[in-house]
Design a protein around this motif. Sequence first.
Motif, PDB file in Angstrom:
ATOM      1  N   VAL A  37      12.268  36.565  13.510  1.00  0.00           N
ATOM      2  CA  VAL A  37      12.008  35.123  13.416  1.00  0.00           C
ATOM      3  C   VAL A  37      11.145  34.825  12.200  1.00  0.00           C
ATOM      4  O   VAL A  37      11.479  33.975  11.376  1.00  0.00           O
ATOM      5  CB  VAL A  37      11.352  34.579  14.710  1.00  0.00           C
ATOM      6  N   MET A  38      10.039  35.519  12.072  1.00  0.00           N
ATOM      7  CA  MET A  38       9.120  35.294  10.951  1.00  0.00           C
ATOM      8  C   MET A  38       9.794  35.640   9.626  1.00  0.00           C
ATOM      9  O   MET A  38       9.647  34.903   8.648  1.00  0.00           O
ATOM     10  CB  MET A  38       7.838  36.099  11.124  1.00  0.00           C
ATOM     11  N   LEU A  39      10.533  36.712   9.587  1.00  0.00           N
ATOM     12  CA  LEU A  39      11.198  37.126   8.356  1.00  0.00           C
ATOM     13  C   LEU A  39      12.215  36.070   7.891  1.00  0.00           C
ATOM     14  O   LEU A  39      12.253  35.708   6.718  1.00  0.00           O
ATOM     15  CB  LEU A  39      11.890  38.479   8.546  1.00  0.00           C
ATOM     16  N   VAL A  40      13.015  35.588   8.823  1.00  0.00           N
ATOM     17  CA  VAL A  40      14.027  34.584   8.482  1.00  0.00           C
ATOM     18  C   VAL A  40      13.355  33.287   8.041  1.00  0.00           C
ATOM     19  O   VAL A  40      13.708  32.712   7.003  1.00  0.00           O
ATOM     20  CB  VAL A  40      14.986  34.330   9.663  1.00  0.00           C
ATOM     21  N   LEU A  41      12.379  32.830   8.823  1.00  0.00           N
ATOM     22  CA  LEU A  41      11.698  31.583   8.473  1.00  0.00           C
ATOM     23  C   LEU A  41      11.031  31.673   7.107  1.00  0.00           C
ATOM     24  O   LEU A  41      11.092  30.741   6.313  1.00  0.00           O
ATOM     25  CB  LEU A  41      10.667  31.220   9.540  1.00  0.00           C
ATOM     26  N   ASN A  42      10.388  32.786   6.841  1.00  0.00           N
ATOM     27  CA  ASN A  42       9.701  32.972   5.556  1.00  0.00           C
ATOM     28  C   ASN A  42      10.693  32.936   4.397  1.00  0.00           C
ATOM     29  O   ASN A  42      10.444  32.290   3.377  1.00  0.00           O
ATOM     30  CB  ASN A  42       8.920  34.282   5.566  1.00  0.00           C
ATOM     31  N   VAL A  70      10.730  29.734  17.772  1.00  0.00           N
ATOM     32  CA  VAL A  70      10.887  29.403  16.354  1.00  0.00           C
ATOM     33  C   VAL A  70       9.980  28.230  15.992  1.00  0.00           C
ATOM     34  O   VAL A  70       9.239  28.278  15.009  1.00  0.00           O
ATOM     35  CB  VAL A  70      12.367  29.080  16.022  1.00  0.00           C
ATOM     36  N   HIS A  71      10.024  27.190  16.803  1.00  0.00           N
ATOM     37  CA  HIS A  71       9.205  26.007  16.544  1.00  0.00           C
ATOM     38  C   HIS A  71       7.714  26.359  16.585  1.00  0.00           C
ATOM     39  O   HIS A  71       6.929  25.856  15.777  1.00  0.00           O
ATOM     40  CB  HIS A  71       9.529  24.914  17.567  1.00  0.00           C
ATOM     41  N   GLY A  72       7.339  27.246  17.494  1.00  0.00           N
ATOM     42  CA  GLY A  72       5.944  27.672  17.593  1.00  0.00           C
ATOM     43  C   GLY A  72       5.454  28.339  16.317  1.00  0.00           C
ATOM     44  O   GLY A  72       4.334  28.088  15.860  1.00  0.00           O
ATOM     45  N   VAL A  73       6.285  29.170  15.715  1.00  0.00           N
ATOM     46  CA  VAL A  73       5.913  29.830  14.460  1.00  0.00           C
ATOM     47  C   VAL A  73       5.792  28.793  13.341  1.00  0.00           C
ATOM     48  O   VAL A  73       4.821  28.793  12.583  1.00  0.00           O
ATOM     49  CB  VAL A  73       6.949  30.919  14.080  1.00  0.00           C
ATOM     50  N   VAL A  74       6.758  27.887  13.268  1.00  0.00           N
ATOM     51  CA  VAL A  74       6.762  26.873  12.210  1.00  0.00           C
ATOM     52  C   VAL A  74       5.530  25.974  12.295  1.00  0.00           C
ATOM     53  O   VAL A  74       4.921  25.642  11.280  1.00  0.00           O
ATOM     54  CB  VAL A  74       8.060  26.028  12.258  1.00  0.00           C
ATOM     55  N   THR A  75       5.162  25.602  13.507  1.00  0.00           N
ATOM     56  CA  THR A  75       4.025  24.686  13.650  1.00  0.00           C
ATOM     57  C   THR A  75       2.681  25.392  13.611  1.00  0.00           C
ATOM     58  O   THR A  75       1.662  24.768  13.315  1.00  0.00           O
ATOM     59  CB  THR A  75       4.136  23.861  14.948  1.00  0.00           C
ATOM     60  N   PHE A  76       2.648  26.691  13.873  1.00  0.00           N
ATOM     61  CA  PHE A  76       1.385  27.422  13.859  1.00  0.00           C
ATOM     62  C   PHE A  76       0.914  27.705  12.431  1.00  0.00           C
ATOM     63  O   PHE A  76      -0.253  27.558  12.108  1.00  0.00           O
ATOM     64  CB  PHE A  76       1.507  28.737  14.635  1.00  0.00           C
ATOM     65  N   TYR A  77       1.823  28.110  11.571  1.00  0.00           N
ATOM     66  CA  TYR A  77       1.461  28.481  10.210  1.00  0.00           C
ATOM     67  C   TYR A  77       1.610  27.287   9.271  1.00  0.00           C
ATOM     68  O   TYR A  77       2.687  26.713   9.159  1.00  0.00           O
ATOM     69  CB  TYR A  77       2.334  29.639   9.708  1.00  0.00           C
ATOM     70  N   SER A  78       0.544  26.948   8.571  1.00  0.00           N
ATOM     71  CA  SER A  78       0.563  25.775   7.689  1.00  0.00           C
ATOM     72  C   SER A  78       1.496  25.959   6.488  1.00  0.00           C
ATOM     73  O   SER A  78       1.876  24.986   5.844  1.00  0.00           O
ATOM     74  CB  SER A  78      -0.852  25.445   7.204  1.00  0.00           C
ATOM     75  N   PHE A  79       1.870  27.179   6.187  1.00  0.00           N
ATOM     76  CA  PHE A  79       2.781  27.445   5.083  1.00  0.00           C
ATOM     77  C   PHE A  79       4.140  26.784   5.312  1.00  0.00           C
ATOM     78  O   PHE A  79       4.779  26.311   4.379  1.00  0.00           O
ATOM     79  CB  PHE A  79       2.964  28.969   4.934  1.00  0.00           C
TER      80      PHE A  79
END
Length: 132
Positions: A37-42, A70-79
Amino acid sequence: MTRSLNEIPENDPLNKAEQKIIIDAAIAENKERPGAVMLVLNEVQGKIGHVSPCMQMYIAQSLNVPLGQVHGVVTFYSFFKTQPRGKNTIKFCLGTACYVAGVPQLIEKAKQMLHIELGQTTPDGQITLEEC
Protein backbone atom coordinates in the motif's frame (compact mmCIF):
# COMPACT_ATOMS: atom_id res chain seq x y z
CA MET A 1 -15.50 10.16 -1.12
CA THR A 2 -16.67 8.49 -4.31
CA ARG A 3 -18.91 5.51 -3.60
CA SER A 4 -17.87 3.45 -6.60
CA LEU A 5 -15.52 3.45 -9.53
CA ASN A 6 -18.55 4.02 -11.78
CA GLU A 7 -18.58 7.67 -10.61
CA ILE A 8 -15.06 8.73 -11.60
CA PRO A 9 -14.86 12.48 -12.34
CA GLU A 10 -13.79 13.36 -15.86
CA ASN A 11 -10.58 15.06 -14.71
CA ASP A 12 -9.44 12.19 -12.44
CA PRO A 13 -6.16 10.50 -13.43
CA LEU A 14 -8.01 7.18 -13.72
CA ASN A 15 -9.75 8.66 -16.78
CA LYS A 16 -6.47 9.62 -18.44
CA ALA A 17 -4.81 6.70 -20.20
CA GLU A 18 -1.21 7.80 -19.63
CA GLN A 19 -1.81 8.34 -15.91
CA LYS A 20 -3.76 5.11 -15.46
CA ILE A 21 -0.78 3.28 -16.96
CA ILE A 22 1.40 4.79 -14.21
CA ILE A 23 -1.06 3.67 -11.52
CA ASP A 24 -1.37 0.17 -12.96
CA ALA A 25 2.41 -0.18 -13.26
CA ALA A 26 2.91 0.87 -9.62
CA ILE A 27 0.34 -1.70 -8.53
CA ALA A 28 1.81 -4.47 -10.70
CA GLU A 29 5.39 -3.79 -9.54
CA ASN A 30 4.52 -3.72 -5.84
CA LYS A 31 1.45 -5.91 -5.38
CA GLU A 32 3.30 -8.86 -3.85
CA ARG A 33 5.81 -6.84 -1.83
CA PRO A 34 5.54 -6.22 1.90
CA GLY A 35 4.12 -2.74 2.49
CA ALA A 36 2.52 -2.69 -0.96
CA VAL A 37 0.00 0.00 0.00
CA MET A 38 2.69 2.49 1.02
CA LEU A 39 4.90 1.59 -1.93
CA VAL A 40 2.11 2.07 -4.47
CA LEU A 41 0.85 5.29 -2.89
CA ASN A 42 4.36 6.73 -2.72
CA GLU A 43 5.07 5.94 -6.36
CA VAL A 44 1.72 7.28 -7.56
CA GLN A 45 2.07 10.46 -5.49
CA GLY A 46 5.58 11.01 -6.84
CA LYS A 47 4.63 10.53 -10.48
CA ILE A 48 1.12 11.98 -10.63
CA GLY A 49 1.30 14.47 -7.78
CA HIS A 50 -1.74 13.39 -5.77
CA VAL A 51 -3.89 10.40 -4.85
CA SER A 52 -7.55 11.23 -5.47
CA PRO A 53 -10.37 9.44 -3.63
CA CYS A 54 -11.10 7.44 -6.81
CA MET A 55 -7.45 6.48 -7.10
CA GLN A 56 -7.50 5.35 -3.46
CA MET A 57 -10.52 3.14 -4.15
CA TYR A 58 -8.91 1.71 -7.28
CA ILE A 59 -5.65 0.97 -5.46
CA ALA A 60 -7.50 -0.66 -2.55
CA GLN A 61 -9.49 -2.89 -4.90
CA SER A 62 -6.41 -3.76 -6.96
CA LEU A 63 -4.38 -4.68 -3.87
CA ASN A 64 -7.37 -6.42 -2.28
CA VAL A 65 -7.13 -4.36 0.91
CA PRO A 66 -9.83 -2.34 2.68
CA LEU A 67 -10.34 1.19 1.38
CA GLY A 68 -9.95 2.40 4.98
CA GLN A 69 -6.38 1.11 5.03
CA VAL A 70 -5.43 3.07 1.92
CA HIS A 71 -7.31 6.18 3.03
CA GLY A 72 -5.73 5.91 6.48
CA VAL A 73 -2.22 6.02 5.00
CA VAL A 74 -3.10 8.95 2.72
CA THR A 75 -4.59 11.00 5.53
CA PHE A 76 -1.94 10.13 8.13
CA TYR A 77 1.10 11.25 6.15
CA SER A 78 1.17 14.93 5.18
CA PHE A 79 3.23 14.10 2.09
CA PHE A 80 0.16 12.64 0.39
CA LYS A 81 -2.25 15.03 -1.29
CA THR A 82 -5.77 14.16 -2.44
CA GLN A 83 -6.07 17.00 -4.96
CA PRO A 84 -3.68 18.34 -7.59
CA ARG A 85 -1.38 21.02 -6.26
CA GLY A 86 -0.51 24.21 -8.02
CA LYS A 87 2.69 24.79 -9.92
CA ASN A 88 3.68 27.04 -6.98
CA THR A 89 2.86 26.45 -3.31
CA ILE A 90 2.71 29.17 -0.68
CA LYS A 91 3.11 27.71 2.81
CA PHE A 92 2.22 29.66 5.91
CA CYS A 93 3.86 28.79 9.21
CA LEU A 94 1.31 28.57 12.01
CA GLY A 95 3.83 28.15 14.83
CA THR A 96 3.46 30.42 17.82
CA ALA A 97 6.13 32.93 16.79
CA CYS A 98 4.81 33.22 13.23
CA TYR A 99 1.23 33.43 14.42
CA VAL A 100 2.03 36.25 16.84
CA ALA A 101 4.05 38.02 14.14
CA GLY A 102 0.97 38.36 11.95
CA VAL A 103 0.68 35.31 9.73
CA PRO A 104 -3.13 35.18 10.08
CA GLN A 105 -3.36 38.57 8.37
CA LEU A 106 -1.08 37.37 5.55
CA ILE A 107 -3.24 34.29 5.10
CA GLU A 108 -6.40 36.36 4.89
CA LYS A 109 -4.83 38.70 2.33
CA ALA A 110 -3.64 35.78 0.19
CA LYS A 111 -7.08 34.14 0.36
CA GLN A 112 -8.70 37.44 -0.61
CA MET A 113 -6.34 38.07 -3.53
CA LEU A 114 -6.45 34.52 -4.91
CA HIS A 115 -10.09 33.75 -4.10
CA ILE A 116 -9.22 30.37 -2.56
CA GLU A 117 -8.97 28.89 0.92
CA LEU A 118 -6.04 27.16 2.61
CA GLY A 119 -5.58 23.74 1.02
CA GLN A 120 -7.03 24.87 -2.30
CA THR A 121 -5.48 25.61 -5.67
CA THR A 122 -6.32 28.48 -7.99
CA PRO A 123 -8.49 27.46 -10.96
CA ASP A 124 -5.56 28.02 -13.33
CA GLY A 125 -3.48 25.48 -11.39
CA GLN A 126 -0.75 28.00 -10.60
CA ILE A 127 -0.91 28.51 -6.82
CA THR A 128 -1.80 26.32 -3.84
CA LEU A 129 -2.10 27.74 -0.32
CA GLU A 130 -1.01 25.50 2.56
CA GLU A 131 -0.27 25.73 6.22
CA CYS A 132 2.78 24.19 7.83
